[in-house]
Design a protein around this motif. Structure first.
Motif, mmCIF file in Angstrom:
data_model
loop_
_atom_site.group_PDB
_atom_site.id
_atom_site.type_symbol
_atom_site.label_atom_id
_atom_site.label_comp_id
_atom_site.label_asym_id
_atom_site.label_seq_id
_atom_site.Cartn_x
_atom_site.Cartn_y
_atom_site.Cartn_z
ATOM 1 N N PHE A 11 7.969 -17.754 -51.241
ATOM 2 C CA PHE A 11 8.503 -16.558 -50.614
ATOM 3 C C PHE A 11 9.979 -16.435 -50.964
ATOM 4 N N MET A 12 10.407 -15.220 -51.229
ATOM 5 C CA MET A 12 11.819 -14.941 -51.473
ATOM 6 C C MET A 12 12.443 -14.598 -50.123
ATOM 7 N N ARG A 13 13.517 -15.301 -49.770
ATOM 8 C CA ARG A 13 14.052 -15.239 -48.413
ATOM 9 C C ARG A 13 15.297 -14.371 -48.263
ATOM 10 N N ALA A 14 15.413 -13.827 -47.039
ATOM 11 C CA ALA A 14 16.617 -13.098 -46.636
ATOM 12 C C ALA A 14 16.935 -13.456 -45.188
ATOM 13 N N ILE A 36 25.041 -21.853 -35.186
ATOM 14 C CA ILE A 36 23.763 -21.767 -35.912
ATOM 15 C C ILE A 36 23.838 -20.692 -36.990
ATOM 16 N N VAL A 37 24.369 -19.532 -36.653
ATOM 17 C CA VAL A 37 24.475 -18.457 -37.644
ATOM 18 C C VAL A 37 25.388 -18.881 -38.789
ATOM 19 N N LYS A 38 26.504 -19.525 -38.489
ATOM 20 C CA LYS A 38 27.413 -19.997 -39.552
ATOM 21 C C LYS A 38 26.701 -20.991 -40.479
ATOM 22 N N GLU A 43 23.813 -22.138 -45.666
ATOM 23 C CA GLU A 43 22.590 -22.578 -46.340
ATOM 24 C C GLU A 43 22.027 -21.476 -47.238
ATOM 25 N N PHE A 44 21.999 -20.248 -46.747
ATOM 26 C CA PHE A 44 21.473 -19.148 -47.547
ATOM 27 C C PHE A 44 22.379 -18.880 -48.745
ATOM 28 N N LYS A 45 23.685 -18.932 -48.551
ATOM 29 C CA LYS A 45 24.626 -18.736 -49.656
ATOM 30 C C LYS A 45 24.433 -19.824 -50.709
ATOM 31 N N ASN A 46 24.294 -21.058 -50.253
ATOM 32 C CA ASN A 46 24.133 -22.200 -51.152
ATOM 33 C C ASN A 46 22.896 -22.050 -52.039
ATOM 34 N N ARG A 47 21.824 -21.474 -51.505
ATOM 35 C CA ARG A 47 20.589 -21.261 -52.273
ATOM 36 C C ARG A 47 20.617 -19.966 -53.079
ATOM 37 N N GLY A 48 21.563 -19.106 -52.795
ATOM 38 C CA GLY A 48 21.593 -17.820 -53.480
ATOM 39 C C GLY A 48 20.669 -16.792 -52.867
ATOM 40 N N ASP A 49 20.221 -17.039 -51.624
ATOM 41 C CA ASP A 49 19.376 -16.074 -50.925
ATOM 42 C C ASP A 49 20.233 -14.945 -50.358
ATOM 43 N N ASP A 81 30.863 -12.765 -45.152
ATOM 44 C CA ASP A 81 29.857 -13.589 -45.820
ATOM 45 C C ASP A 81 28.534 -12.886 -46.093
ATOM 46 N N SER A 82 28.379 -11.675 -45.641
ATOM 47 C CA SER A 82 27.128 -10.946 -45.876
ATOM 48 C C SER A 82 27.145 -10.273 -47.242
ATOM 49 N N ASP A 83 25.987 -10.268 -47.887
ATOM 50 C CA ASP A 83 25.861 -9.572 -49.169
ATOM 51 C C ASP A 83 25.839 -8.066 -48.956
ATOM 52 N N ILE A 84 25.240 -7.661 -47.836
ATOM 53 C CA ILE A 84 25.060 -6.239 -47.542
ATOM 54 C C ILE A 84 25.261 -6.053 -46.041
ATOM 55 N N VAL A 85 25.929 -4.967 -45.657
ATOM 56 C CA VAL A 85 26.036 -4.582 -44.252
ATOM 57 C C VAL A 85 25.389 -3.207 -44.110
ATOM 58 N N ILE A 86 24.452 -3.115 -43.173
ATOM 59 C CA ILE A 86 23.728 -1.868 -42.944
ATOM 60 C C ILE A 86 24.014 -1.393 -41.524
ATOM 61 N N GLU A 87 24.390 -0.138 -41.408
ATOM 62 C CA GLU A 87 24.563 0.469 -40.082
ATOM 63 C C GLU A 87 23.215 1.006 -39.625
ATOM 64 N N LYS A 88 22.948 0.825 -38.331
ATOM 65 C CA LYS A 88 21.689 1.303 -37.778
ATOM 66 C C LYS A 88 21.947 1.918 -36.409
ATOM 67 N N ASP A 89 21.030 2.773 -35.983
ATOM 68 C CA ASP A 89 21.191 3.429 -34.681
ATOM 69 C C ASP A 89 19.977 3.213 -33.785
ATOM 70 N N SER A 90 19.185 2.204 -34.125
ATOM 71 C CA SER A 90 17.956 1.909 -33.393
ATOM 72 C C SER A 90 17.838 0.400 -33.224
ATOM 73 N N PRO A 91 17.103 -0.066 -32.212
ATOM 74 C CA PRO A 91 16.872 -1.504 -32.093
ATOM 75 C C PRO A 91 16.016 -2.065 -33.233
ATOM 76 N N ILE A 92 15.370 -1.190 -33.975
ATOM 77 C CA ILE A 92 14.537 -1.599 -35.105
ATOM 78 C C ILE A 92 15.336 -1.393 -36.392
#
Length: 187
Positions: A11-14, A36-38, A43-49, A81-92
């Motif tokens: 599986f390719m992870r995000a 935990i988030v840090k 870990e994700f950065k180290n793997r390139g995920d 540290d995020s590759d992408i930041v997305i704005e959202k207006d819903s809990p989903i």
């Protein structure tokens, strides 16, 4: 290509970091969740995920994360540290965003969920992701909430544990504590 990857069990992870906005941290630091988030970011950065952060756009006047206020801004390390930041207006996180297309374009099919609030954006996004066919791992102690048992008028309610239990009992969303995640995915 994605079907072939899944057939082999790869599986390719995000990492999806939901709404770690400054306003949630004004009254309580949530040090365990932040640590935990840090660690997961490293870990994700180290793997390139991929690391995808979300910023909830709340236009309710007086909200602790009201749009345009300092409280609406992401914690600095999440923003940087995020590759992408997305704005959202819903809990989903999938609703009214390009998240699904972004994940498919990058062949990302295993999502790890952390952030705020456990019982809203984290839970709803996990369910919506699973409904769209993604493998979902909900890191229970990597989520937090500013709400408590008084908010819901339910004495002795542990929101994180309750949400984690419900998702786990569904038997379709993997729910792990951070240490279990490390044991399963990092060793």
């Amino acid at each position: 290509m994605m079907n072939m990857i899944k057939e082999k069990g790869i599986f390719m992870r995000a990492l999806l970091i939901l709404d770690m906005q400054k306003g949630f941290f004004y009254n309580k630091q949530f040090l365990e969740q932040q640590e935990i988030v840090k660690r997961m970011i490293a870990e994700f950065k180290n793997r390139g995920d991929k690391i995808i952060a979300f910023k909830h756009i709340d236009k309710i006047e007086g909200s602790i994360i009201e749009y345009g206020t300092d409280g609406s801004e992401l914690l600095d390390y999440v923003e940087v540290d995020s590759d992408i930041v997305i704005e959202k207006d819903s809990p989903i996180a999938f609703m009214n965003t390009n998240l699904d297309n972004l994940l498919k374009k990058n062949q990302l099919d295993h999502l790890f969920i952390v952030g705020f609030n456990t019982e809203y954006c984290c839970m709803f996004t996990s369910i919506a992701a699973r409904d769209r066919g993604y493998k979902v791992t909900f890191i229970e102690d990597g989520t937090g909430t500013v709400n408590d048992m008084e908010t819901y008028e339910m004495p002795n309610l542990d929101i994180q544990d309750f949400v984690g239990s419900v998702l786990n009992w569904s038997n379709i969303i993997e729910v792990l504590y951070y240490e279990e995640y490390v044991e399963k995915y990092e060793k």
